[in-house]
Write a protein that holds these residues in place. Structure first.
Motif, PDB file in Angstrom:
ATOM      1  N   ASP A 251       0.793  -1.224   0.000  1.00  0.00           N
ATOM      2  CA  ASP A 251       0.000   0.000   0.000  1.00  0.00           C
ATOM      3  C   ASP A 251       0.830   1.280   0.000  1.00  0.00           C
ATOM      4  O   ASP A 251       0.370   2.313  -0.463  1.00  0.00           O
ATOM      5  N   TYR A 252       2.049   1.229   0.522  1.00  0.00           N
ATOM      6  CA  TYR A 252       2.786   2.476   0.710  1.00  0.00           C
ATOM      7  C   TYR A 252       3.614   2.855  -0.527  1.00  0.00           C
ATOM      8  O   TYR A 252       3.529   3.966  -1.030  1.00  0.00           O
ATOM      9  N   GLY A 254       3.507   1.160  -3.438  1.00  0.00           N
ATOM     10  CA  GLY A 254       2.695   0.939  -4.621  1.00  0.00           C
ATOM     11  C   GLY A 254       3.375   0.090  -5.672  1.00  0.00           C
ATOM     12  O   GLY A 254       3.001   0.120  -6.846  1.00  0.00           O
ATOM     13  N   SER A 557      11.540   8.971   2.203  1.00  0.00           N
ATOM     14  CA  SER A 557      10.134   9.192   2.552  1.00  0.00           C
ATOM     15  C   SER A 557       9.270   8.656   1.419  1.00  0.00           C
ATOM     16  O   SER A 557       9.673   8.673   0.251  1.00  0.00           O
ATOM     17  N   TYR A 558       8.082   8.168   1.773  1.00  0.00           N
ATOM     18  CA  TYR A 558       7.174   7.611   0.772  1.00  0.00           C
ATOM     19  C   TYR A 558       6.707   8.705  -0.190  1.00  0.00           C
ATOM     20  O   TYR A 558       6.541   9.865   0.209  1.00  0.00           O
ATOM     21  N   PRO A 559       6.460   8.343  -1.441  1.00  0.00           N
ATOM     22  CA  PRO A 559       5.994   9.340  -2.414  1.00  0.00           C
ATOM     23  C   PRO A 559       4.724  10.064  -1.981  1.00  0.00           C
ATOM     24  O   PRO A 559       4.514  11.222  -2.331  1.00  0.00           O
ATOM     25  N   LYS A 560       3.870   9.393  -1.202  1.00  0.00           N
ATOM     26  CA  LYS A 560       2.618  10.027  -0.792  1.00  0.00           C
ATOM     27  C   LYS A 560       2.814  11.018   0.358  1.00  0.00           C
ATOM     28  O   LYS A 560       1.897  11.747   0.702  1.00  0.00           O
ATOM     29  N   ASP A 561       4.027  11.019   0.953  1.00  0.00           N
ATOM     30  CA  ASP A 561       4.299  11.923   2.064  1.00  0.00           C
ATOM     31  C   ASP A 561       5.028  13.174   1.571  1.00  0.00           C
ATOM     32  O   ASP A 561       5.224  13.377   0.384  1.00  0.00           O
ATOM     33  N   ASP A 562       5.485  13.991   2.540  1.00  0.00           N
ATOM     34  CA  ASP A 562       6.165  15.215   2.148  1.00  0.00           C
ATOM     35  C   ASP A 562       7.379  15.485   3.043  1.00  0.00           C
ATOM     36  O   ASP A 562       7.572  16.598   3.518  1.00  0.00           O
ATOM     37  N   SER A 588       9.943  12.990  -1.050  1.00  0.00           N
ATOM     38  CA  SER A 588       8.931  13.772  -1.749  1.00  0.00           C
ATOM     39  C   SER A 588       8.857  15.147  -1.106  1.00  0.00           C
ATOM     40  O   SER A 588       8.651  15.265   0.108  1.00  0.00           O
ATOM     41  N   GLY A 591       5.260  17.830  -3.342  1.00  0.00           N
ATOM     42  CA  GLY A 591       4.616  17.027  -4.362  1.00  0.00           C
ATOM     43  C   GLY A 591       5.531  16.510  -5.444  1.00  0.00           C
ATOM     44  O   GLY A 591       5.066  15.858  -6.393  1.00  0.00           O
ATOM     45  N   SER A 593       9.258  14.378  -6.514  1.00  0.00           N
ATOM     46  CA  SER A 593      10.294  13.464  -6.044  1.00  0.00           C
ATOM     47  C   SER A 593      11.646  14.151  -6.085  1.00  0.00           C
ATOM     48  O   SER A 593      11.998  14.804  -7.076  1.00  0.00           O
TER      49      SER A 593
END
Length: 682
Positions: A251-252, A254, A557-562, A588, A591, A593
């Protein structure tokens, strides 16, 4: 890892050395010399208070006796019927085939189960089999186990010969004893492998239907975090069709982290057609027959043959004020959940758990080697050769010190040598921990801890069967003020395993951790000596020394985070003889990478790229190292910019010797901290 080879390209340079150290550590099972290190001394002469003692002798006793020294019981269970708080039950030499259930003591009258001075009793919940055996073919023998089938663990069969575990028949072959499992070869999947298919690089034998495929799945870059297992539905030449589709989503990130692809490591087990080498066995649960190829090719007759039972060696839920001392256990562990005031000392616990992992579903499995509760002490013990955790710990004010833990998590999944459940003020110190399938010390995810101490441990050769882990590792965990300090970490050599990511870091706080302090540790080798994946709130890495790692500091850090770094701090850390860059960062930001693989800048960590999001850092240093024996090992050399080059951090750099703290784990003129157990294995 050979640090001298790493340094050979540096020593001829006309640069000021910044660190002095001794020779690199030796074999993974032996810590570098830091003071006394020896096998346990013989027990001193002990005067026994026979009025408060009961005696058990498996070879000469009788349960119709009175438990006196002249008329000992034959079984521990019979002794427990006569035991009382304040008494000691002494075991003579011999093997006790039973699960121990000690009585409780009280705070002023603890109960003790101990080896009779001068004796080495063995306790095991395994089931003994006395034969007969018959030759099946070649050098393979077979026996009918229907008479004991209801007493053994048929799902996780394990055969012991003279108390050593043989190897369940497998491909590729690995040798005659399970003790070599960390060095065992694995095959590599060929093109055509997918979520339902394993393609072997070589032709496979017929008869694999119903056997098990154990694979460390995932695409390149994210492969091999944990092992997955599926029954084999059909077999045709090199191609295996799996009964279970392995496609658990990640899920994290992807990406495909849990489905097999070409290049993954795998083994096969659980079929008679794989029984083709000395030291292998296979149990036919349908027909209750055991097949074995003895290590020397001889008959099992004349050997002590036992099989894993279905219980722990010690089963003491809610134990209170119980001491277990000087005993040897195999084929099951010590289960003392919700214990209070208990003590385990001078014990050896081998082969406590055996199974093949099934991915994250493995969490439903229950370790037979678990101590939780409050005010318990485990000291001077050995824990080794477990498919699961070496030991599971949890509770409040528990101490685990001066122990040796080795060859844990040989199933190669998400387990550890020390798997620490929710704990408050736990102390894990002065232990020697080696050869773990993934992690040496693991704090469970989504858990809040309170002021635990992890110090002065020697940790060597983790991530032997998996990837993306640390000697200490946790994810999404609140340390609650937990501190890791004065640990010596030797990451060792990475096991070759196909496309599996070669990521095995030293001290690793993964994403969403908080409230940890990591200071004054020495890390040798690995991919990143230190790692804090973001976010990591109120996390401090200070005064650590990293030698010979690929990178000094890893950040992700995960792409969905900042890339949250509000209170992440990195100060006074020393990088020595890295094989690549100081910093390896992927995150990330706003928004987008962002990546940085490069050097420290003015002693700081220039990450994230956005200065407004940057980790608080300063006074870090990269240098080289020269070897020097004696008290100055791992200290800055004369004239080094590391001397007085650090910043003061209250509670962390207290007691520095010069005008300011030195950079790195040790002060110039100070002493090397002690680490590891005070004893070694014979």
């Amino acid at each position: 890892m050979d640090i001298k080879k790493v340094l050979s390209g540096f020593l001829c340079l006309a640069l000021v050395p910044v660190l002095m150290c001794s020779c690199a550590p030796g074999a993974a099972n032996t810590p570098p010399a830091t003071g006394p290190s020896h096998s346990p001394e013989p027990s001193p002469t002990v005067e026994i208070d026979e009025a408060n003692a009961l005696f058990v002798d498996a070879e000469k006793g009788s349960d119709s006796g009175d438990g006196s020294r002249s008329a000992p019981f034959a079984t521990i269970s019979r002794a427990m019927q006569s035991a009382e708080p304040g008494k000691t039950v002494y075991l003579s030499d011999g093997t006790y085939y039973e699960t121990v259930t000690p009585i409780n003591g009280t705070a002023d009258k603890p109960f003790t189960l101990a080896a009779l001075p001068g004796s080495s009793p063995v306790c095991t919940p395994t089931v003994k089999f006395d034969g007969p055996w018959s030759l099946w073919k070649d050098k393979i023998y077979v026996a009918d186990f229907s008479g004991i089938a209801d007493k053994i663990d048929e799902e996780r069969s394990q055969l012991f010969v003279d108390s050593d575990s043989l190897t369940e028949a497998r491909f590729p072959n690995m040798g005659a004893s399970l003790t070599g499992i960390m060095e065992a070869p694995r095959a590599i999947t060929a093109p055509g492998t997918d979520a339902e298919t394993i393609v072997s690089p070589v032709l496979l034998p017929e008869g694999l239907e119903g056997a098990k495929a154990v694979v460390w799945p995932g695409e390149n870059g994210v492969a091999g975090w944990i092992a997955y297992t599926s029954p084999i539905k059909s077999s045709d030449g090199k191609t295996l069709k799996l009964a279970d589709r392995l496609d658990t989503p990640e899920d994290y990130i992807g990406m495909n982290a849990y489905s097999p692809v070409a290049g993954n490591a795998f083994i096969l087990t659980g079929a008679l057609c794989l029984l083709d080498a000395p030291g292998e066995y296979w149990y036919d649960a349908d027909n209750k027959k055991m097949y074995v190829y003895m290590p020397e090719g001889d008959s099992p007759e004349g050997h002590t043959i036992t099989v894993r039972g279905s219980s722990s060696a010690v089963n003491a839920p809610d134990a209170q004020y119980v001491t277990i001392k000087g005993l040897r256990f195999y084929g099951g562990g010590i289960t003392m959940e919700n214990a209070v005031g208990c003590r385990i000392e001078d014990c050896r616990v081998l082969f406590s758990d055996h199974f093949y992992a099934s991915g994250y579903a493995s969490y439903v499995l229950k370790s037979s080697n678990t101590v939780t509760g409050e005010n318990n002490l485990i000291t001077h013990c050995e824990f080794g050769y477990s498919a699961f955790n070496g030991i599971t710990l949890g509770g409040s004010n528990n101490t685990f010190t001066d122990n040796i833990v080795h060859h844990s998590n040989y199933c190669g999944s998400d387990f550890a040598a020390l798997y620490v459940l929710k704990s408050s003020e736990a102390v894990i110190s002065h232990n020697t921990i080696t050869d773990s399938g993934r992690v040496h010390i693991y704090f469970t995810i989504n858990t809040v801890y309170d002021k635990c101490i992890i110090s002065n441990n020697y940790m060597a050769s983790h991530s032997r069967l998996t990837s993306d882990s640390g000697a200490f590792y946790t994810w999404s965990c609140d340390g609650g003020g937990t501190r890791l300090y004065n640990n010596f970490v030797d990451c060792g050599d990475k096991t070759e395993n196909g496309s599996m990511m070669k990521c095995w870091d030293g001290l690793y706080l993964d994403n969403y951790c908080s409230n940890f302090t990591v200071d004054h540790n020495i890390v040798l080798g690995g991919s990143c000596g230190l790692r804090t994946n973001l976010s990591n709130e109120n996390t401090l890495y200070a005064n650590n020394t990293v030698i010979g790692s690929e990178h000094g500091y890893g950040i992700f850090s995960y792409p969905k985070d900042d890339a949250l770094t509000k209170t992440t701090r990195f100060y006074n850390n020393l990088f020595v003889s890295l094989t690549s860059y100081d910093i390896n960062y992927s995150g990330s930001e706003n928004g987008q990478s962002k990546y940085y693989t490069g050097s420290l800048k003015d002693g700081t960590v220039p990450c994230p790229i956005d200065p407004e999001k940057r980790i608080q850092s300063g006074n870090n240093l990269r240098g080289i190292v020269i070897y020097k024996e004696g008290d100055s090992m791992y200290q800055p050399a004369d004239g080094s910019p590391a001397i007085d080059g650090g910043v003061i951090i209250e509670g962390i750099t207290d007691g520095y010797l010069g005008q300011a703290p030195d950079i790195g784990a040790l002060e110039k003129g100070g002493k090397m901290f002690s680490y590891g157990a005070s004893w070694t294995l014979d």
